[in-house]
Design a protein around this motif. Structure first.
Motif, PDB file in Angstrom:
ATOM      1  N   SER A 470      99.166  69.667  84.119  1.00 56.63           N
ATOM      2  CA  SER A 470      98.520  69.091  82.938  1.00 56.63           C
ATOM      3  C   SER A 470      97.002  69.126  83.058  1.00 56.63           C
ATOM      4  O   SER A 470      96.295  69.445  82.096  1.00 56.63           O
ATOM      5  CB  SER A 470      99.001  67.648  82.735  1.00 56.63           C
ATOM      6  N   ASN A 473      95.831  72.670  82.667  1.00 54.39           N
ATOM      7  CA  ASN A 473      96.042  73.087  81.287  1.00 54.39           C
ATOM      8  C   ASN A 473      94.976  72.482  80.371  1.00 54.39           C
ATOM      9  O   ASN A 473      94.438  73.148  79.484  1.00 54.39           O
ATOM     10  CB  ASN A 473      97.437  72.662  80.828  1.00 54.39           C
ATOM     11  N   SER A 502     107.452  76.957  84.252  1.00 55.13           N
ATOM     12  CA  SER A 502     107.015  76.085  83.169  1.00 55.13           C
ATOM     13  C   SER A 502     106.852  76.867  81.864  1.00 55.13           C
ATOM     14  O   SER A 502     106.005  77.764  81.758  1.00 55.13           O
ATOM     15  CB  SER A 502     105.683  75.415  83.531  1.00 55.13           C
ATOM     16  N   ASN A 504     105.618  75.631  79.203  1.00 50.15           N
ATOM     17  CA  ASN A 504     104.319  75.250  78.658  1.00 50.15           C
ATOM     18  C   ASN A 504     103.198  76.112  79.227  1.00 50.15           C
ATOM     19  O   ASN A 504     102.226  76.434  78.516  1.00 50.15           O
ATOM     20  CB  ASN A 504     104.037  73.778  78.946  1.00 50.15           C
ATOM     21  N   ASP A 507     103.232  79.248  77.262  1.00 55.01           N
ATOM     22  CA  ASP A 507     102.795  78.974  75.907  1.00 55.01           C
ATOM     23  C   ASP A 507     101.267  78.920  75.834  1.00 55.01           C
ATOM     24  O   ASP A 507     100.640  79.500  74.937  1.00 55.01           O
ATOM     25  CB  ASP A 507     103.404  77.650  75.428  1.00 55.01           C
ATOM     26  N   SER A 508     100.653  78.233  76.797  1.00 59.75           N
ATOM     27  CA  SER A 508      99.186  78.139  76.823  1.00 59.75           C
ATOM     28  C   SER A 508      98.547  79.488  77.127  1.00 59.75           C
ATOM     29  O   SER A 508      97.529  79.862  76.523  1.00 59.75           O
ATOM     30  CB  SER A 508      98.757  77.104  77.871  1.00 59.75           C
ATOM     31  N   ILE A 538     108.492  73.038  73.255  1.00 58.23           N
ATOM     32  CA  ILE A 538     107.649  74.187  73.613  1.00 58.23           C
ATOM     33  C   ILE A 538     108.144  75.434  72.878  1.00 58.23           C
ATOM     34  O   ILE A 538     107.355  76.205  72.318  1.00 58.23           O
ATOM     35  CB  ILE A 538     107.650  74.434  75.133  1.00 58.23           C
TER      36      ILE A 538
END
Length: 553
Positions: A470, A473, A502, A504, A507-508, A538
């Protein structure tokens, strides 16, 4: 305002035969409607972790099932309804572990405790000595993890630590095991599959006619017919002098003052202000290099009594320094003690060591007793919101800077790895601010060391509660929004390397490529995120972003 009262779990180890209330299905349904209406009319603010829609759906399901249920199943059903709010102070008063009349559940003569290497029988009746210190593999033929998953909805799980501290006791209630589908029918016995000394065996337990297990703070101690897996001939510091709410001891060799404080209440022999005045005077007058405040057993009390502790530490500059002040927290750090550690985090230089706390950082505390009209079973519904930190700093718990847990063997042999870690603490073996440290490595061009240190710290148990993913990110998006796309891409790519499982992270990374104009690569990464989280948030976000790309937005 009212002070938070100690979480009422003083009857944790009460054992009585199952009582019968004996009301009709219609009367149980009336009780359920009364509970539903009371929540909507007076406690609607509790809808934070669950919604009114989810609550009402659960109520309707139970309402329709009540006519075909046994009495204990109805009570467990009511407990599930109240547990939806996921605040430890908001609960149904039933069962032996809450000791509330008119209905107490059967309890088995064992106490379970979750250590870092599994769940063990920490204490039990002498008739089951063979099971003492055994690792629990199954309950009624179900894998222990499956059993825990089945039981959790019955308990007000504020967080995983709260369940570790108090929820495991539900695994000793046959009524709950039956109601949650772990047994086909109710029985006043429970069979555990255990492992001890390299051997696996089944042990069937039956209820015993006692009113209370000997012990305190969630642990059985040896007393008459009761056995403790721990060697009781001596005690580690955190289990010394349990007849006193607090005490301190000077560890001369380590030049450390150790304080165990296990309730936010005045000890009958010396009130909190007097005790801490004496403590801080000792610190000032003697060769003290560290102060350790141990609140791992502290389940709360009156939070208005926290002030002398916090102000005394602030005023004692000798120990209110980084590396000199340590606070041990854990699974029983709850209620008014959550307020205490929040305040210490806000206003002192404390380093927190151990496990996360059992309470959310900001939480609903004080509760009111609401008796259901027919069964008379009480529901305790919280009404006071306690907020020690801004809402964006709220979290499931206050996490330790330095995570240390305990194995069963360490407990049984009276070791204390948490205190040991503090006594051996040094800046050369622990990084207090991981992101500042790693950012500095990046800024100073130490890319190879950054890579190796990040991998080391992410995999280290000591940093297990630091959310590296986190934090990285968030840094990536800060850079992206500031227009530094190249550096943001490097950060997102680094996150994918560190957390390849992950969704996420992908995705990022996809968004970084999209913002960089690399559309085909962005699509590939979004599809990767969807494949990893097809039915989750997500995956939903990735699909939405792909639609935006296709529309040329």
């Amino acid at each position: 305002m009212k002070a938070i009262l100690t979480f009422v779990l003083l009857s944790l180890f009460t054992i009585t035969a199952t009582a019968q209330i004996g009301i009709s299905a219609k009367e149980w349904q009336e009780d359920l409607r009364f509970l539903q209406n009371t929540v909507h009319e007076q406690y609607a603010f509790l809808f934070k972790k669950t919604t009114a829609k989810e609550f009402d759906a659960a109520v309707e399901k139970l309402y329709n099932e009540i006519p075909s249920m046994e009495e204990h199943e109805v009570i467990i059903g009511l407990a599930r309804i109240v547990a939806l709010f996921e605040y430890g102070h908001t609960r149904l008063g039933y069962g032996s572990w809450f000791g509330q009349k008119p209905y107490r559940f059967t309890r088995m003569p064992y106490n379970l405790y979750q250590f870092s290497d599994g769940i063990y029988i920490q204490g039990c009746h002498k008739d089951y000595e063979k099971a003492l210190g055994a690792k629990v593999l199954k309950i009624e033929g179900h894998d222990i993890n499956k059993a825990i998953s089945a039981i959790k909805p019955v308990f007000p799980v504020e967080n995983e630590q709260f369940f570790k501290a108090w929820g495991l006791e539900v695994l000793g209630a046959p009524e709950a095991l039956h109601a949650q589908g772990l047994t086909d029918k109710f029985s006043n016995t429970v069979t555990l599959t255990l492992e001890k000394d390299g051997k696996t065996f089944d042990q069937t337990f039956s209820e015993v006619d006692v009113t209370r297990f000997p012990g305190s703070y969630g642990l059985i101690t040896e007393n008459g017919d009761w056995l403790d897996a721990r060697d009781n001939s001596t005690n580690p510091h955190y289990l010394k002098n349990l007849d006193r709410i607090y005490y301190y001891e000077y560890l001369a060799e380590e030049k450390t003052v150790y304080v165990r404080h296990s309730q936010i209440q005045d000890d009958p022999s010396e009130d909190i202000p007097t005790f801490y005045d004496r403590l801080f005077k000792f610190v000032e007058d003697n060769e003290v290099e560290k102060l350790v405040l141990d609140v791992r057993l502290n389940g709360g009390g009156n939070n208005y009594k926290n002030k002398p502790i916090v102000t005394g530490i602030i005023e004692t500059e000798k120990i209110n320094q980084v590396g000199k002040l340590f606070v041990i927290i854990g699974r029983r750090t709850f209620s008014a003690c959550q307020n205490l550690v929040n305040e210490l985090d806000n206003y002192t230089k404390a380093i927190f060591v151990g496990e996360p706390t059992a309470e959310n950082i900001n939480f609903y505390g004080d509760n009111r007793r609401v008796a259901l009209p027919n069964s008379k079973i009480p529901a305790f519904l919280s009404f006071a919101w306690w907020q020690d930190k801004p809402q964006w700093e709220n979290d499931d718990w206050l996490a330790p800077h330095f995570a240390v847990d305990m194995t069963f063997e360490e407990f049984a042999t009276n070791q204390d790895p948490v205190l040991e870690a503090i006594l051996n603490f040094g800046e050369d073996n622990f990084i207090l601010d991981p992101m500042a440290y790693l950012t500095n490595l990046y800024q100073t061009g130490q890319q190879e060391k950054l890579q190796s240190e990040a991998v080391r710290m992410v995999s280290s148990p000591a940093y297990q509660f630091f959310d590296f993913e986190s934090e990285f990110n968030q840094l990536g998006y800060q850079l992206l929004n500031a227009g530094d796309i190249e550096t943001a891409m490097a950060v997102f790519g680094f996150v994918v390397q560190l957390f390849p499982d992950s969704a996420n992270a992908y995705d990022s990374f996809a968004e970084g490529h999209w913002r960089a104009g690399q559309v085909e690569k962005a699509k590939e990464l979004y599809n990767k995120a969807i494949s990893m989280d097809p039915d989750g948030p997500i995956g939903d976000n990735a699909r939405m972003m792909l639609e935006r790309i296709d529309k040329g937005e």
